[in-house]
Design an enzyme around this catalytic site. Structure first.
Site, mmCIF file in Angstrom:
data_model
loop_
_atom_site.group_PDB
_atom_site.id
_atom_site.type_symbol
_atom_site.label_atom_id
_atom_site.label_comp_id
_atom_site.label_asym_id
_atom_site.label_seq_id
_atom_site.Cartn_x
_atom_site.Cartn_y
_atom_site.Cartn_z
ATOM 1 N N ASP B 137 47.377 110.520 18.116
ATOM 2 C CA ASP B 137 45.820 110.149 16.467
ATOM 3 C C ASP B 137 44.367 111.667 17.023
ATOM 4 O O ASP B 137 44.483 111.893 18.356
ATOM 5 C CB ASP B 137 45.603 108.719 16.289
ATOM 6 N N ASP B 164 44.029 116.801 16.698
ATOM 7 C CA ASP B 164 44.401 116.684 16.239
ATOM 8 C C ASP B 164 45.764 117.499 15.353
ATOM 9 O O ASP B 164 46.108 117.660 15.317
ATOM 10 C CB ASP B 164 43.152 117.946 14.997
ATOM 11 N N CYS B 233 49.404 105.325 2.029
ATOM 12 C CA CYS B 233 49.119 104.030 1.180
ATOM 13 C C CYS B 233 48.048 104.189 0.127
ATOM 14 O O CYS B 233 47.350 104.129 -0.504
ATOM 15 C CB CYS B 233 48.607 102.994 2.364
#
Lengths: 146, 299
Positions: B137, B164, B233
């Site tokens: 992350d 990144d 999502c």
């Protein structure tokens, strides 16, 4: 962070002698150090050229040639020595919220608190009282205990 | 207290074009909070043991996953079982990417945008803590959250990295790669009533550009013959079908057709060459909105 693989024999010997962690639970693990932290992982392959922030879980910190165990060690491995049993849901809630528990002639130093056979976390004992050392991120008030 | 759900007019109008009359049902579901669900962590305990612990939550099995349950309890994050890592609170739709990825013990897996760790811990669970997961992350606070969840769930086969995802330089290194891409989170509106407060078509397009850069890195990181799962999502075609179309046209990948028994999902939208993607609308399974696509690297 820089990680260095460390000799598993010393770590395994220390954890089984001091905390009674069964050697077979540790036998297939690798151990790493970064600064003072000691990490345990399964047999992973390290990626190159990236900024590594963790390998497996932190099992303790090195201090004067000894490993001071972490909360994660107690929560994720079998502990058979230096263990205290919490006696009620009230004590579990107190411990989980960072409080102090009274005990009778218990072990001293860093201890593992358990309840109904489950390791709850790390505490610091003077033989009469155990101060919870559950890290802040895992503390909670009024938890539901089934 | 009545919550005022923020559903921008442009959002409704965008989905009217896609769904037609069904948009009313879609918007209705956007305003209904999801029922909590949990994934039992078999790294720590057997399913039946945890079911005994959470019996008071009246768990109901999710049809497409043997170790995940809907519950009738509104504070699943405040129980002893949760603190002991016996389960992870997770919407059923977000189980789908890892089910598609199907990681196996001993494999080498990359989770490019891993925090807070729901999918990483699911991957480690299916790998039985064997093999290697690289969980990446970009920000330190998210990495800390990830490490904390890995610790709680007893995950030992994971290396956490902080880079990144758009600049990860892996080449042909992983058997499987999960890119659960940062997105406009439209599908999360059922979890957070204000999830759409900053929504705009411009923002959706910004995410789409980022996602295309990330999928390029995901494909580069996979070994030839390796699997890549792309998920979001969100429901915007710009962040889903358009990204997959970009991959199909520019990268050595093809889609693997997948069906998940017990989960109602719809194909990718018309107008794109990716009908074999999985589009999960909130009204179909009473979950958050979700999109997932499984690909294989051809060269």
């Amino acid at each position: 962070m820089r990680f260095k693989k460390i000799d598993p024999e010393q770590v395994i010997e220390f954890l089984s002698r001091e905390y009674g962690v069964p050697e077979k639970e540790l036998a297939n693990l690798s151990f790493w150090s970064s600064g003072k932290r000691v990490w345990a992982s399964s047999d992973v392959i390290l990626p190159k050229g990236v900024n590594i922030q963790g390998i497996g879980i932190v099992i303790g910190k090195m201090k004067e040639g000894r490993i001071i165990p972490s909360n994660a060690l107690f929560k994720n491995f079998t502990i058979t020595k230096k263990k205290i049993e919490l006696r009620s849901e009230k004590e579990v809630r107190t411990f989980m919220s960072g409080g102090t528990i009274k005990i009778d002639n218990g072990p001293r130093g860093i201890v593992c608190a358990s309840y109904n056979g489950e390791n709850i976390g790390k505490g610091l004992s003077n033989g009469k009282e155990v101060l919870s050392q559950v890290p802040k991120e895992f503390r909670a008030k009024g938890i539901h205990i089934p | 207290m009545v919550t005022q759900w923020i559903i921008p007019k442009d959002f409704v109008s965008k989905y009217s074009k896609i769904l037609g009359d069904e948009v009313r049902e879609f918007i209705k579901y956007c305003k209904i909070p999801t029922r909590p669900a949990v994934r039992i962590n078999t790294l720590k305990k057997r399913v039946e043991e945890v079911l005994r612990e959470i019996d008071f939550m009246s768990p109901e099995k999710i049809p497409f996953c043997d170790y995940a349950f809907r519950i009738n309890y509104d504070k699943p994050g405040n129980t002893l079982s949760h603190f002991l890592g016996h389960y992870y609170v997770q919407d059923p739709a977000s189980l789908v990417p890892v089910i598609l990825l199907a990681p196996k013990p001993g494999e080498k897996v990359l989770d490019m945008t891993a925090a807070p760790g729901g999918k990483t811990t699911h991957i480690a669970q299916l790998m039985e803590n064997r093999g290697t997961v690289v969980a990446n992350d970009v920000r330190l606070e998210r990495v800390k959250m990830l490490r904390s969840n890995l610790e709680r769930m007893g995950v030992l086969n994971t290396i956490v990295t902080m880079n990144d995802a758009m600049s990860l330089g892996y080449k042909k290194s992983f058997d499987k790669v999960l890119l659960d891409a940062p997105c406009s989170s439209e599908g999360e509106v059922r979890k957070r009533w204000n999830a759409l407060s900053g929504w705009s078509q411009r923002r959706v397009e910004q995410f789409s550009r980022v996602q295309k850069r990330m999928i390029k890195r995901a494909v580069a990181a996979a070994k030839p013959g390796g699997t890549i799962v792309y998920s979001t999502c969100t429901l915007s075609p710009e962040e889903n079908e358009e990204v997959i179309q970009y991959a199909l046209e520019n990268l050595p990948v093809k889609i693997v057709r997948q069906r998940i028994k017990g989960l109602k999902h719809r194909p990718g939208l018309e107008g794109y060459d990716c009908r074999d993607c999985l589009r999960i609308w909130p009204q179909d399974n009473d979950t958050i909105g979700f999109f997932a696509c499984k690909m294989v690297k051809t060269a």
